[in-house]
Design an enzyme around this catalytic site. Structure first.
Site, mmCIF file in Angstrom:
data_model
loop_
_atom_site.group_PDB
_atom_site.id
_atom_site.type_symbol
_atom_site.label_atom_id
_atom_site.label_comp_id
_atom_site.label_asym_id
_atom_site.label_seq_id
_atom_site.Cartn_x
_atom_site.Cartn_y
_atom_site.Cartn_z
ATOM 1 N N ASN A 9 20.304 51.827 -7.996
ATOM 2 C CA ASN A 9 20.786 52.961 -8.798
ATOM 3 C C ASN A 9 19.889 54.161 -8.542
ATOM 4 O OD1 ASN A 9 22.167 54.445 -10.852
ATOM 5 N ND2 ASN A 9 20.521 53.928 -12.267
ATOM 6 N N GLU A 10 19.099 54.551 -9.519
ATOM 7 C CA GLU A 10 18.219 55.711 -9.310
ATOM 8 C C GLU A 10 16.900 55.223 -8.740
ATOM 9 O OE1 GLU A 10 18.057 57.778 -13.060
ATOM 10 O OE2 GLU A 10 19.828 58.937 -12.579
HETATM 11 O O1 AHR Z 1 24.048 57.922 -17.549
HETATM 12 C C1 AHR Z 1 22.907 57.584 -18.253
HETATM 13 C C2 AHR Z 1 21.741 57.230 -17.344
HETATM 14 O O2 AHR Z 1 21.336 58.346 -16.618
HETATM 15 C C3 AHR Z 1 22.024 56.212 -16.294
HETATM 16 O O3 AHR Z 1 21.905 54.930 -16.779
HETATM 17 C C4 AHR Z 1 20.987 56.477 -15.272
HETATM 18 O O4 AHR Z 1 21.382 56.122 -13.985
HETATM 19 C C5 AHR Z 1 20.700 57.954 -15.426
HETATM 20 O O5 AHR Z 1 19.358 58.199 -15.529
#
Ligand code: AHR
Length: 659
Positions: free
Chosen positions: A376-377
């Site tokens: 993800n991030e």
């Molecule tokens: O959308 C909320 C959060 O924002 C997500 O879980 C994350 O990927 C981002 O930091």
């Protein structure tokens, strides 16, 4: 005196002439109708789903009982018990959810044994609607049938529905019955009296409305799922978000735990229960009742390409600095295997291990998965060195599946600048970009992709939303209009922007951790934000090809000059041009669009034109007033080969020219 009179007359004439010049100011654009541009991907506008803000449990997943299997770490969280109730932890039938309760007769005719569930900030009941109550149970002692009385309770403790159920076997079995509710109640409870003298064991106590989306058992809340379908999304990202990563790897989202019989899907911690201590929800867990099978099914139902995002061996990097929190690069095999197995679960033959499970769950046909996100991030070298073996393995076994890599948590900066070239080197098909920024950022970034590198991976704007901090990040009209303006830039660059998904999707009004969010709901109703309508209008009018639309005066794209933003597409199926214009200024703007390439005698008609407009940038839709900002009709005219329209102050407009 005469002099003064002349001066006043002169000033009046000057004022009038100035007014007429202002009124006559026309913004002239040109649409190059002869050059049909790059194809727009069917995935262009989609959905991002995460179990945040009670988006799954307590939200889209229609289960009304919280901690239904008593397997939260505090076994009785969400439950009140009375009389003789004992917690046991040896149910071998559900080895991943072993906790259950023993209910025994109270021992006195005027005393009671029973349990009561509080739901997710209450249970919503609708008058005359029916509910499927089910429980796994067995007799433990007592000759006769043992009985429970199941009651729906309103917020004032009145009984608003009641029915009896007999437990007649000494073996575990599933018992169920359909029960109507007598009145509408937003904050109800489920109460179960044990009414006989012996002892019974109960596990997996469940209550669903019978009227779920498509009538499915273990189904989804109908109004929320329909709102998703109504967008016509092209892609559906799942299950997040940070939830993919987990605070530690033990609590990462592990797709294999989310398939198979729901009774045996283990409960997982939801990181959003403690991510923000100012929005702390200690009762927030994931039941995984809405798991990967349900995700694929919903994607199919709403016509969106499923886009799973999997953990890459890194726990949340925000929450963990050290390598010790992550899987060493050399030990990634089981994580990589998880990714390969997921593709098999979605697409494999029914004779394959995971394809067989899909078939057993009710879907022998493949789900035709085409995309997968890894991480993800994530950021830094630790991400790249983990992504690389995933890419190799997926390419080797499933070369047709497109792989999405991350550009980190920010829209720019050190990590972003490091990751993009790395994604290019690894030949990721798409790169996931995230931006939660203020409205000004969205307005000034409408040209963000105009000069992007066309030779690398495509862009997936995987999480974005305009955050108006001055109003506590409400889903106000300014946030929606600034997103609409920015999205003209996504559309104009659809040759490299292949997907975009607003985030997050859902929020329970009594249980949210993060805002803004696209759809808000309570236990009975939901409200679509103006941001929802912007997404919907883009998705429903995405067209098939990008068209070149420029200002006549300088042939530049329309990216905020005079408060105007614009993009245009051609729609092959509907044989029409669709023009989107955002006017963020407080003045109406007269627009003329020359259909360059068509001669003046060509016959066009104007199709349905829509706008979203509001005079107050701070306006919002609420559960009580859900229609403050909704799409409405607007008009445009064709005269020879020119379309004329008045873009209202603070408006998003869609004009259609039918050929
Ligand atoms: O959308 C909320 C959060 O924002 C997500 O879980 C994350 O990927 C981002 O930091």
């Amino acid at each position: 005196m005469k002099n003064v009179f002349c001066k006043i007359l002169f000033l009046i004439l000057l004022y009038i002439s100035h007014q007429s010049v202002t009124a006559q100011q026309v913004y002239e654009f040109e649409l190059d109708t002869k050059k049909i541009g790059s194809p727009i991907q069917s995935t262009m506008y989609g959905l991002f789903f995460e179990d945040i803000n009670f988006g799954a449990d307590g939200g889209l997943y229609a289960e009304l009982v919280k901690n239904r299997s008593f397997d939260f770490p505090q076994s009785l969280m969400g439950w009140n018990t009375f009389g003789k109730v004992e917690v046991r932890k040896d149910n071998l039938l559900f080895d991943q959810n072993p906790t259950y309760l023993l209910l025994s007769g109270s021992g006195h005719p005027h005393k009671w044994t029973g349990i009561e569930n509080e739901g997710f900030r209450g249970i919503g009941f609708k008058k005359d609607a029916t509910y499927r109550f089910s429980v796994w149970a067995k007799k433990v002692s007592g000759e006769e049938d043992q009985k429970i009385r199941v009651e729906f309770i309103d917020s004032k403790s009145n009984n608003i529905g009641s029915q009896e159920l007999a437990i007649n076997s000494y073996d575990w079995g599933k018992y169920e019955m359909i029960m109507p509710a007598k009145v509408t109640e937003a904050k109800g409870r489920l109460r179960i009296f044990f009414t006989t003298k012996g002892t019974i064991a109960v596990d997996h106590v469940s209550l669903f409305p019978t009227d779920t989306y498509k009538g499915r058992e273990n189904g989804l809340r109908k109004d929320l799922a329909e709102a998703l379908a109504d967008i016509h999304p092209g892609v559906f990202r799942f299950p997040g978000g940070c939830i993919v990563e987990g605070t530690d790897l033990d609590t990462r989202y592990d797709w294999k735990k989310t398939v198979g019989p729901v009774e045996n899907r283990p409960v997982n911690e939801n990181r959003w229960h403690y991510t923000f201590t100012h929005r702390f929800f200690p009762d927030y867990y994931q039941s995984y009742g809405l798991g990967f099978y349900e995700f694929f099914l919903l994607s199919e139902d709403i016509g969106a390409e499923p886009l799973p995002v999997l953990n890459c061996g890194l726990a949340c990097q925000y929450q963990n600095n050290g390598e010790h929190c992550h899987i060493p690069v050399g030990d990634l095999d089981s994580y990589i295997q998880d990714a390969l197995d997921l593709i098999e679960f979605a697409n494999g033959a029914v004779t394959s291990t995971w394809g067989k499970l899909r078939a057993e769950m009710g879907h022998p046909e493949p789900f035709n998965l085409k995309y997968i996100g890894i991480g993800n991030e994530q950021w830094g070298r630790e991400y790249v060195e983990r992504l690389e073996p995933f890419v190799k393995a997926i390419r080797a076994k499933y070369p047709q599946v497109k792989i999405i890599g991350s550009s980190g948590p920010s829209s720019d900066g050190k990590e972003f600048d490091y990751l993009w070239p790395e994604m290019k080197r690894l030949k990721a098909d798409l790169v996931d970009e995230h931006y939660y920024k203020d409205p000004d950022w969205f307005l000034s970034n409408a040209g963000r992709y105009d000069n992007y590198d066309r030779k690398g991976p495509a862009v997936f704007a995987g999480e974005y939303a305009s955050h108006d901090h001055s109003t506590g990040k409400q889903n106000n009209f300014l946030s929606a209009l600034s997103e609409a303006a920015f999205m003209t830039g996504l559309e104009r660059n659809a040759d490299i922007v292949h997907m975009c998904t607003y985030a997050p999707l859902f929020a329970h009004v009594d249980g949210w951790q993060w805002n803004p969010d696209m759809i808000w709901f309570d236990n009975l109703y939901m409200v679509k934000t103006p941001n929802y309508y912007i997404q919907q209008l883009y998705a429903q009018n995405k067209g098939t090809n990008v068209m070149k639309l420029v200002r006549s005066i300088d042939k530049n794209a329309i990216t905020g000059q005079d408060g105007l933003y614009s993009s245009a597409v051609y729609d092959k199926e509907r044989n029409c041009f669709i023009i989107k214009i955002v006017n963020i200024s407080k003045e109406a703007k007269d627009i003329k669009i020359k259909l360059a390439g068509f001669n003046k005698k060509t016959n066009f008609t104007v199709g349905d034109c829509v706008m979203v407009q509001h005079d107050d940038m701070r306006a919002i839709n609420t559960l009580d007033l859900p229609s403050v900002i909704v799409p409405q009709k607007t008009e445009a005219y064709i005269d020879s080969n020119t379309l004329s329209a008045k873009a209202q102050p603070q408006s998003f407009n869609i004009y259609k020219i039918v050929l």
